[in-house]
Design a protein around this motif. Structure first.
Motif, PDB file in Angstrom:
ATOM      1  N   TYR A 110       5.905  -9.033   6.281  1.00 51.41           N
ATOM      2  CA  TYR A 110       6.900  -8.170   6.895  1.00 51.41           C
ATOM      3  C   TYR A 110       6.760  -6.750   6.360  1.00 51.41           C
ATOM      4  O   TYR A 110       6.431  -6.541   5.192  1.00 51.41           O
ATOM      5  CB  TYR A 110       8.316  -8.668   6.575  1.00 51.41           C
ATOM      6  CG  TYR A 110       8.621 -10.041   7.114  1.00 51.41           C
ATOM      7  CD1 TYR A 110       8.375 -11.176   6.338  1.00 51.41           C
ATOM      8  CD2 TYR A 110       9.138 -10.211   8.390  1.00 51.41           C
ATOM      9  CE1 TYR A 110       8.642 -12.441   6.830  1.00 51.41           C
ATOM     10  CE2 TYR A 110       9.414 -11.476   8.890  1.00 51.41           C
ATOM     11  CZ  TYR A 110       9.160 -12.585   8.100  1.00 51.41           C
ATOM     12  OH  TYR A 110       9.422 -13.837   8.595  1.00 51.41           O
ATOM     13  N   ALA A 111       7.065  -5.801   7.218  1.00 52.01           N
ATOM     14  CA  ALA A 111       7.177  -4.429   6.767  1.00 52.01           C
ATOM     15  C   ALA A 111       8.389  -4.323   5.848  1.00 52.01           C
ATOM     16  O   ALA A 111       9.388  -5.038   6.031  1.00 52.01           O
ATOM     17  CB  ALA A 111       7.332  -3.492   7.961  1.00 52.01           C
ATOM     18  N   ASP A 112       8.315  -3.449   4.873  1.00 50.88           N
ATOM     19  CA  ASP A 112       9.427  -3.293   3.921  1.00 50.88           C
ATOM     20  C   ASP A 112      10.739  -2.969   4.644  1.00 50.88           C
ATOM     21  O   ASP A 112      11.815  -3.401   4.212  1.00 50.88           O
ATOM     22  CB  ASP A 112       9.109  -2.179   2.926  1.00 50.88           C
ATOM     23  CG  ASP A 112       8.050  -2.582   1.923  1.00 50.88           C
ATOM     24  OD1 ASP A 112       7.476  -1.682   1.277  1.00 50.88           O
ATOM     25  OD2 ASP A 112       7.778  -3.796   1.780  1.00 50.88           O
ATOM     26  N   SER A 113      10.641  -2.246   5.734  1.00 51.07           N
ATOM     27  CA  SER A 113      11.838  -1.809   6.451  1.00 51.07           C
ATOM     28  C   SER A 113      12.600  -2.944   7.113  1.00 51.07           C
ATOM     29  O   SER A 113      13.763  -2.774   7.484  1.00 51.07           O
ATOM     30  CB  SER A 113      11.464  -0.752   7.496  1.00 51.07           C
ATOM     31  OG  SER A 113      10.526  -1.281   8.424  1.00 51.07           O
ATOM     32  N   VAL A 114      11.947  -4.098   7.285  1.00 52.30           N
ATOM     33  CA  VAL A 114      12.618  -5.209   7.977  1.00 52.30           C
ATOM     34  C   VAL A 114      12.766  -6.453   7.099  1.00 52.30           C
ATOM     35  O   VAL A 114      13.367  -7.440   7.531  1.00 52.30           O
ATOM     36  CB  VAL A 114      11.886  -5.577   9.279  1.00 52.30           C
ATOM     37  CG1 VAL A 114      11.707  -4.350  10.162  1.00 52.30           C
ATOM     38  CG2 VAL A 114      10.547  -6.249   9.016  1.00 52.30           C
ATOM     39  N   LYS A 115      12.234  -6.418   5.907  1.00 49.93           N
ATOM     40  CA  LYS A 115      12.326  -7.582   5.024  1.00 49.93           C
ATOM     41  C   LYS A 115      13.770  -7.968   4.784  1.00 49.93           C
ATOM     42  O   LYS A 115      14.619  -7.113   4.528  1.00 49.93           O
ATOM     43  CB  LYS A 115      11.637  -7.289   3.685  1.00 49.93           C
ATOM     44  CG  LYS A 115      10.144  -7.455   3.715  1.00 49.93           C
ATOM     45  CD  LYS A 115       9.519  -7.163   2.354  1.00 49.93           C
ATOM     46  CE  LYS A 115       8.013  -7.291   2.409  1.00 49.93           C
ATOM     47  NZ  LYS A 115       7.370  -6.906   1.128  1.00 49.93           N
ATOM     48  N   GLY A 116      14.028  -9.265   4.885  1.00 47.32           N
ATOM     49  CA  GLY A 116      15.379  -9.754   4.681  1.00 47.32           C
ATOM     50  C   GLY A 116      16.239  -9.722   5.923  1.00 47.32           C
ATOM     51  O   GLY A 116      17.340 -10.296   5.940  1.00 47.32           O
ATOM     52  N   ARG A 117      15.764  -9.051   6.967  1.00 44.17           N
ATOM     53  CA  ARG A 117      16.532  -8.960   8.212  1.00 44.17           C
ATOM     54  C   ARG A 117      15.817  -9.644   9.370  1.00 44.17           C
ATOM     55  O   ARG A 117      16.462 -10.196  10.247  1.00 44.17           O
ATOM     56  CB  ARG A 117      16.778  -7.497   8.578  1.00 44.17           C
ATOM     57  CG  ARG A 117      17.557  -6.708   7.526  1.00 44.17           C
ATOM     58  CD  ARG A 117      17.946  -5.328   8.042  1.00 44.17           C
ATOM     59  NE  ARG A 117      16.776  -4.494   8.327  1.00 44.17           N
ATOM     60  CZ  ARG A 117      16.538  -3.946   9.517  1.00 44.17           C
ATOM     61  NH1 ARG A 117      17.366  -4.154  10.533  1.00 44.17           N
ATOM     62  NH2 ARG A 117      15.463  -3.181   9.707  1.00 44.17           N
ATOM     63  N   PHE A 118      14.497  -9.583   9.389  1.00 42.55           N
ATOM     64  CA  PHE A 118      13.712 -10.166  10.479  1.00 42.55           C
ATOM     65  C   PHE A 118      13.009 -11.424   9.982  1.00 42.55           C
ATOM     66  O   PHE A 118      12.588 -11.500   8.826  1.00 42.55           O
ATOM     67  CB  PHE A 118      12.657  -9.187  10.973  1.00 42.55           C
ATOM     68  CG  PHE A 118      13.183  -7.978  11.706  1.00 42.55           C
ATOM     69  CD1 PHE A 118      14.527  -7.658  11.734  1.00 42.55           C
ATOM     70  CD2 PHE A 118      12.301  -7.155  12.395  1.00 42.55           C
ATOM     71  CE1 PHE A 118      14.990  -6.546  12.416  1.00 42.55           C
ATOM     72  CE2 PHE A 118      12.744  -6.036  13.087  1.00 42.55           C
ATOM     73  CZ  PHE A 118      14.096  -5.734  13.085  1.00 42.55           C
ATOM     74  N   THR A 119      12.856 -12.377  10.886  1.00 42.48           N
ATOM     75  CA  THR A 119      12.133 -13.606  10.577  1.00 42.48           C
ATOM     76  C   THR A 119      11.189 -13.944  11.716  1.00 42.48           C
ATOM     77  O   THR A 119      11.620 -14.025  12.876  1.00 42.48           O
ATOM     78  CB  THR A 119      13.090 -14.778  10.352  1.00 42.48           C
ATOM     79  OG1 THR A 119      14.011 -14.452   9.305  1.00 42.48           O
ATOM     80  CG2 THR A 119      12.316 -16.033   9.960  1.00 42.48           C
TER      81      THR A 119
ATOM     82  N   ARG B 272       2.742   3.693  16.561  1.00 48.43           N
ATOM     83  CA  ARG B 272       3.048   2.272  16.514  1.00 48.43           C
ATOM     84  C   ARG B 272       2.853   1.763  15.085  1.00 48.43           C
ATOM     85  O   ARG B 272       1.912   2.180  14.397  1.00 48.43           O
ATOM     86  CB  ARG B 272       2.149   1.520  17.493  1.00 48.43           C
ATOM     87  CG  ARG B 272       2.553   0.084  17.700  1.00 48.43           C
ATOM     88  CD  ARG B 272       2.005  -0.474  19.003  1.00 48.43           C
ATOM     89  NE  ARG B 272       0.566  -0.409  19.107  1.00 48.43           N
ATOM     90  CZ  ARG B 272      -0.105  -0.693  20.223  1.00 48.43           C
ATOM     91  NH1 ARG B 272       0.544  -1.047  21.310  1.00 48.43           N
ATOM     92  NH2 ARG B 272      -1.424  -0.615  20.223  1.00 48.43           N
ATOM     93  N   GLU B 273       3.738   0.875  14.663  1.00 50.50           N
ATOM     94  CA  GLU B 273       3.669   0.353  13.299  1.00 50.50           C
ATOM     95  C   GLU B 273       3.803  -1.164  13.316  1.00 50.50           C
ATOM     96  O   GLU B 273       4.438  -1.745  14.202  1.00 50.50           O
ATOM     97  CB  GLU B 273       4.788   0.947  12.435  1.00 50.50           C
ATOM     98  CG  GLU B 273       6.187   0.610  12.912  1.00 50.50           C
ATOM     99  CD  GLU B 273       7.269   1.111  11.967  1.00 50.50           C
ATOM    100  OE1 GLU B 273       6.951   1.604  10.878  1.00 50.50           O
ATOM    101  OE2 GLU B 273       8.458   0.972  12.337  1.00 50.50           O
ATOM    102  N   GLY B 274       3.214  -1.785  12.322  1.00 46.66           N
ATOM    103  CA  GLY B 274       3.339  -3.219  12.172  1.00 46.66           C
ATOM    104  C   GLY B 274       4.709  -3.592  11.659  1.00 46.66           C
ATOM    105  O   GLY B 274       5.242  -2.933  10.760  1.00 46.66           O
ATOM    106  N   VAL B 275       5.284  -4.627  12.222  1.00 47.82           N
ATOM    107  CA  VAL B 275       6.606  -5.104  11.822  1.00 47.82           C
ATOM    108  C   VAL B 275       6.500  -6.417  11.051  1.00 47.82           C
ATOM    109  O   VAL B 275       7.082  -6.574   9.982  1.00 47.82           O
ATOM    110  CB  VAL B 275       7.501  -5.311  13.068  1.00 47.82           C
ATOM    111  CG1 VAL B 275       8.831  -5.937  12.680  1.00 47.82           C
ATOM    112  CG2 VAL B 275       7.712  -3.994  13.794  1.00 47.82           C
ATOM    113  N   SER B 276       5.746  -7.353  11.618  1.00 50.48           N
ATOM    114  CA  SER B 276       5.635  -8.664  11.004  1.00 50.48           C
ATOM    115  C   SER B 276       4.419  -9.374  11.581  1.00 50.48           C
ATOM    116  O   SER B 276       3.929  -9.012  12.655  1.00 50.48           O
ATOM    117  CB  SER B 276       6.894  -9.493  11.286  1.00 50.48           C
ATOM    118  OG  SER B 276       6.812 -10.774  10.688  1.00 50.48           O
TER     119      SER B 276
END
Length: 122
Positions: free
Chosen positions: A60-69, A45-49
């Motif tokens: 935000y996790a780097d993998s979702v920055k700019g896409r998730f809010t 399990r990993e943190g997303v936001s």
């Protein structure tokens, strides 16, 4: 009974969007930071936001920055995760958690939801 309930998951095509909700019952989220985490098959399990109790601080996790809010509506006792431009690698069970600080460290979170499945596939 203190509960967090996630909703809004489902199947979406790559490039699509979903909005996850995390609703609390039995307690108020006003004084809690809320984190979103995810666990893909075979992975940890990993943190997303996360968002602070005031809503003024988010991360935000780097993998979702700019896409998730991430956002919160304390009047509705609910936190949201708007997910845009979804990719197949976003496929996972998504969990929300309530705790004392906006952090990706799971140890800071006291209450967890049961999770909602997000599948990104054509």
């Amino acid at each position: 009974q203190l509960q967090l309930v996630e909703s809004g998951g489902g199947l979406v095509q790559p490039g699509g969007s979903l909005r996850l909700s995390c609703a609390a019952s039995g307690f108020t989220l006003d004084y809690n930071a809320i984190g979103w985490f995810r666990q893909a098959p075979g992975k940890e399990r990993e943190g997303v936001s996360c968002i602070s109790s005031s809503g003024r601080s988010t991360d935000y996790a780097d993998s979702v920055k700019g896409r998730f809010t991430i956002s919160r509506d304390n009047a509705k006792n609910t936190v949201y995760l708007q997910m845009n431009s979804l990719k197949p690698e976003d496929t996972a069970v998504y969990y929300c958690a309530a705790g004392g600080d906006c952090t990706s460290d799971e140890a800071w979170y006291d209450y967890w939801g049961q999770g909602t499945q997000v599948t990104v596939s054509s």
